[in-house]
Design a protein around this motif. Sequence first.
Motif, PDB file in Angstrom:
ATOM      1  N   ILE A 181      27.964 120.344  23.997  1.00 15.20           N
ATOM      2  CA  ILE A 181      28.012 121.680  23.341  1.00 15.20           C
ATOM      3  C   ILE A 181      27.896 121.469  21.851  1.00 15.20           C
ATOM      4  O   ILE A 181      28.260 120.505  21.344  1.00 15.20           O
ATOM      5  CB  ILE A 181      29.404 122.268  23.686  1.00 15.20           C
ATOM      6  CG1 ILE A 181      29.587 122.636  24.995  1.00 15.20           C
ATOM      7  CG2 ILE A 181      29.464 123.751  22.795  1.00 15.20           C
ATOM      8  CD1 ILE A 181      30.839 123.366  25.272  1.00 15.20           C
ATOM      9  N   ASN A 182      26.837 122.478  21.389  1.00 12.38           N
ATOM     10  CA  ASN A 182      26.655 122.350  20.009  1.00 12.38           C
ATOM     11  C   ASN A 182      27.517 123.324  19.058  1.00 12.38           C
ATOM     12  O   ASN A 182      27.394 124.530  19.234  1.00 12.38           O
ATOM     13  CB  ASN A 182      25.280 123.199  19.771  1.00 12.38           C
ATOM     14  CG  ASN A 182      24.732 123.134  18.118  1.00 12.38           C
ATOM     15  OD1 ASN A 182      25.760 122.918  17.217  1.00 12.38           O
ATOM     16  ND2 ASN A 182      23.752 123.889  18.100  1.00 12.38           N
ATOM     17  N   PRO A 183      28.646 122.808  18.374  1.00  8.42           N
ATOM     18  CA  PRO A 183      29.664 123.464  17.749  1.00  8.42           C
ATOM     19  C   PRO A 183      29.176 124.476  16.715  1.00  8.42           C
ATOM     20  O   PRO A 183      29.847 125.434  16.319  1.00  8.42           O
ATOM     21  CB  PRO A 183      30.655 122.375  17.174  1.00  8.42           C
ATOM     22  CG  PRO A 183      29.531 121.196  17.218  1.00  8.42           C
ATOM     23  CD  PRO A 183      28.695 121.065  18.145  1.00  8.42           C
ATOM     24  N   GLN A 184      27.919 124.334  16.069  1.00  2.12           N
ATOM     25  CA  GLN A 184      27.540 125.086  15.197  1.00  2.12           C
ATOM     26  C   GLN A 184      26.604 126.428  15.721  1.00  2.12           C
ATOM     27  O   GLN A 184      26.090 127.111  14.936  1.00  2.12           O
ATOM     28  CB  GLN A 184      26.713 124.316  14.132  1.00  2.12           C
ATOM     29  CG  GLN A 184      27.447 123.214  13.526  1.00  2.12           C
ATOM     30  CD  GLN A 184      28.464 123.512  12.637  1.00  2.12           C
ATOM     31  OE1 GLN A 184      28.536 124.659  11.879  1.00  2.12           O
ATOM     32  NE2 GLN A 184      29.865 122.984  12.823  1.00  2.12           N
ATOM     33  N   ALA A 185      26.521 126.430  16.968  1.00  2.58           N
ATOM     34  CA  ALA A 185      25.486 127.293  17.504  1.00  2.58           C
ATOM     35  C   ALA A 185      25.893 128.759  17.182  1.00  2.58           C
ATOM     36  O   ALA A 185      24.763 129.398  16.606  1.00  2.58           O
ATOM     37  CB  ALA A 185      25.322 127.166  18.942  1.00  2.58           C
ATOM     38  N   ASN A 186      26.983 129.296  17.109  1.00  2.00           N
ATOM     39  CA  ASN A 186      27.284 130.725  16.783  1.00  2.00           C
ATOM     40  C   ASN A 186      27.061 130.913  15.489  1.00  2.00           C
ATOM     41  O   ASN A 186      27.082 132.139  15.159  1.00  2.00           O
ATOM     42  CB  ASN A 186      28.840 130.903  17.438  1.00  2.00           C
ATOM     43  CG  ASN A 186      28.616 130.934  18.940  1.00  2.00           C
ATOM     44  OD1 ASN A 186      27.673 131.302  19.553  1.00  2.00           O
ATOM     45  ND2 ASN A 186      29.949 130.660  19.443  1.00  2.00           N
ATOM     46  N   LEU A 187      27.536 129.697  14.572  1.00  2.00           N
ATOM     47  CA  LEU A 187      27.547 130.223  12.977  1.00  2.00           C
ATOM     48  C   LEU A 187      26.147 130.099  12.557  1.00  2.00           C
ATOM     49  O   LEU A 187      25.666 130.753  11.549  1.00  2.00           O
ATOM     50  CB  LEU A 187      28.629 128.976  12.258  1.00  2.00           C
ATOM     51  CG  LEU A 187      29.747 129.258  12.844  1.00  2.00           C
ATOM     52  CD1 LEU A 187      30.408 127.861  11.938  1.00  2.00           C
ATOM     53  CD2 LEU A 187      30.530 130.428  12.248  1.00  2.00           C
ATOM     54  N   SER A 188      25.160 129.198  13.191  1.00  2.00           N
ATOM     55  CA  SER A 188      24.045 128.780  12.495  1.00  2.00           C
ATOM     56  C   SER A 188      22.767 129.613  13.317  1.00  2.00           C
ATOM     57  O   SER A 188      21.487 129.492  12.794  1.00  2.00           O
ATOM     58  CB  SER A 188      23.747 127.373  12.485  1.00  2.00           C
ATOM     59  OG  SER A 188      23.719 126.881  13.681  1.00  2.00           O
ATOM     60  N   GLY A 189      22.979 130.229  14.361  1.00  2.00           N
ATOM     61  CA  GLY A 189      21.887 130.621  15.287  1.00  2.00           C
ATOM     62  C   GLY A 189      21.229 129.622  15.937  1.00  2.00           C
ATOM     63  O   GLY A 189      20.105 129.904  16.394  1.00  2.00           O
ATOM     64  N   GLU A 190      21.632 128.470  16.096  1.00  2.00           N
ATOM     65  CA  GLU A 190      20.957 127.405  16.983  1.00  2.00           C
ATOM     66  C   GLU A 190      21.200 127.644  18.536  1.00  2.00           C
ATOM     67  O   GLU A 190      22.131 128.381  18.882  1.00  2.00           O
ATOM     68  CB  GLU A 190      21.546 126.132  16.379  1.00  2.00           C
ATOM     69  CG  GLU A 190      21.274 125.701  14.816  1.00  2.00           C
ATOM     70  CD  GLU A 190      21.664 124.528  14.342  1.00  2.00           C
ATOM     71  OE1 GLU A 190      21.299 123.925  13.388  1.00  2.00           O
ATOM     72  OE2 GLU A 190      22.584 123.876  15.244  1.00  2.00           O
ATOM     73  N   PHE A 230      18.435 123.722  24.510  1.00  2.00           N
ATOM     74  CA  PHE A 230      18.943 122.591  23.677  1.00  2.00           C
ATOM     75  C   PHE A 230      18.508 122.925  22.255  1.00  2.00           C
ATOM     76  O   PHE A 230      17.435 123.279  21.949  1.00  2.00           O
ATOM     77  CB  PHE A 230      18.431 121.258  24.103  1.00  2.00           C
ATOM     78  CG  PHE A 230      18.897 121.120  25.420  1.00  2.00           C
ATOM     79  CD1 PHE A 230      20.366 120.688  25.732  1.00  2.00           C
ATOM     80  CD2 PHE A 230      18.017 120.702  26.327  1.00  2.00           C
ATOM     81  CE1 PHE A 230      20.764 120.505  26.874  1.00  2.00           C
ATOM     82  CE2 PHE A 230      18.422 120.533  27.863  1.00  2.00           C
ATOM     83  CZ  PHE A 230      19.624 120.226  27.955  1.00  2.00           C
ATOM     84  N   GLU A 231      19.335 122.503  21.239  1.00  2.00           N
ATOM     85  CA  GLU A 231      18.838 122.317  19.792  1.00  2.00           C
ATOM     86  C   GLU A 231      18.595 120.834  19.575  1.00  2.00           C
ATOM     87  O   GLU A 231      19.172 119.883  20.052  1.00  2.00           O
ATOM     88  CB  GLU A 231      20.203 122.584  18.948  1.00  2.00           C
ATOM     89  CG  GLU A 231      19.981 122.537  17.509  1.00  2.00           C
ATOM     90  CD  GLU A 231      18.946 123.591  17.038  1.00  2.00           C
ATOM     91  OE1 GLU A 231      18.464 123.528  16.023  1.00  2.00           O
ATOM     92  OE2 GLU A 231      18.892 124.674  17.804  1.00  2.00           O
TER      93      GLU A 231
END
Length: 564
Positions: A86-95, A131-132
């Motif tokens: 899981i990308n923990p920054q996804a919801n904050l960065s739009g990734e 995926f990012e």
Amino acid sequence: MKIAIAQLNPTIGDLNNNAQQILQAAQEAASQGVRLLLTPELSLCGYPPKDLLLNYSFLQNMKIQLEDLAAKIPSNLTVLVGLATINPQANLSGEKPLFNSAALLENGEIKQIFSKRLLPTYDVFDEDRYFEPADESDFFKIELSSNKDDYLSVGVTICEDLWNDDIFWGKRQYLVNPIKDLTHLGVDFIVNLSASPYRYNKQKLREAMLSHSAKYYNIPIVYANQIGGNDDLMFDGNSVAFNREGIVVCRAKSFESDLVIVEFDPEKQDLLPASIVELPETEEAEIWSALVLGVRDYTKKCGFTKVILGLSGGIDSSLVAAIATEAIGKENVLGVLMPSPYSSDHSISDAEKLVNNLGIKSETIAISEVMNSYDSVLEPIFTGTSFGIAEENLQSRIRGTLLMAIANKFGYLLLSTGNKSEMAVGYCTLYGDMNGGLAVIADVPKTRVYSLCHWLNRDREIIPQNVLIKPPSAELKPNQLDQDSLPPYEILDDIIERFVNEHQSLTEIIQAGHEPMVVQQVIKLITRAEFKRKQAPPGLKITDRAFGTGWRMPIANRWLDTIN
């Protein structure tokens, strides 16, 4: 230091059994004194997991399985396991929400996570959907003794990360080159976790590319590839290792699970020669192995034990029957002969001879009475019309319905027997010969069907000789031949190859020596048959451009008006 490659065959989504495969490989490697074990890309969940990655519980269970696996790995063994994280920054960065990752397991812990930098979005790949990309390449240190200064630096890459050397390709496909970046970090060697789908002759390309990179960057490379069939894709394994000079020092089996060991010499700073399994001798041998693996795994992973197919006495159904027999055993294959008034005597006798040669079970169901019933029911509507394609296709649909009935009744998998040439130009019947759960040779052109059958008969007759020499015919009307409606298959297949695989224009194909009217006819047929292909069962992919996952053509379009 010993390095092992676990060439595994995961089942997509079967986290528990996939983890068990990894653990068994780890235990075997540890028993042979291995220090580092590599597994394929996404080895914990299987590749490609597709939209299973949108299921949060699936991701959570994957994490739990990884933690459990880490606790069970033998001591003094370091293991790289592929999984989605899981990308923990996804919801904050739009990734994007996930990374395609490799977890480093050692001494009961998850020591480090590495993520893929280059995400393919061409052909069958759609990784950018989930995926990012990682921002940078990374490495880990593996200690060789109790002296903490005695270690090796190992650069980690995942599949596509090795496929962007602009010097080898003559062009740059991505902005970064992870191999170059890792060499700048001073790593001792590079490992790669891959799930690289099969197409014929692809291993030669892989090895040429890896050999170039190892030699050009003066860095040993160890490449671990998945094997197995997952839906329409097959993975051929052929895991391989190259020394600094770009020479193969180790190669695993083709189309089989394997565990191979290669040794890195810290003094020489290079990989030492190890076992090298030879590649298949011919293209036919390679393609045969791929198709057998595809049928075996599709059948098993979908929960079937037996298959059924229609036997016409023709070359396509003969080849599919032979592949199925090799894949799951003669006792698990049922061939059904369904003669009509237009079936020739030799079609029946050729099918019966094939049954005897293969030792499979067979049934015969004459369809004349069923045809008469359809004629009777449709007579009020068809009155005043001539016998034509509708009546021809009814025969195919009667056969398809009978095969589906038997498959449903006994829980068999129905195999479709159409080849790529037919699929390309629509020389097939919806809800008839296209019925089935798997189209075994849907990416095999007719000319290749013949070469495979000749190769199969190299030591003894498997495909009856008369099947190889008689003109192809659907036998849906008196004295019918395929060449009544289509160009000779040598010409047809070349046009299909140029148009579908090589994306050549009408003008380029004509300039290659083909008649303009023939080229126009074939391209029109290919375009108009799109609605049929969209409703076809999955077809095993063996070429660059198959009518499957990577084929994304619109059905309703007017581009024929503009091509040249």
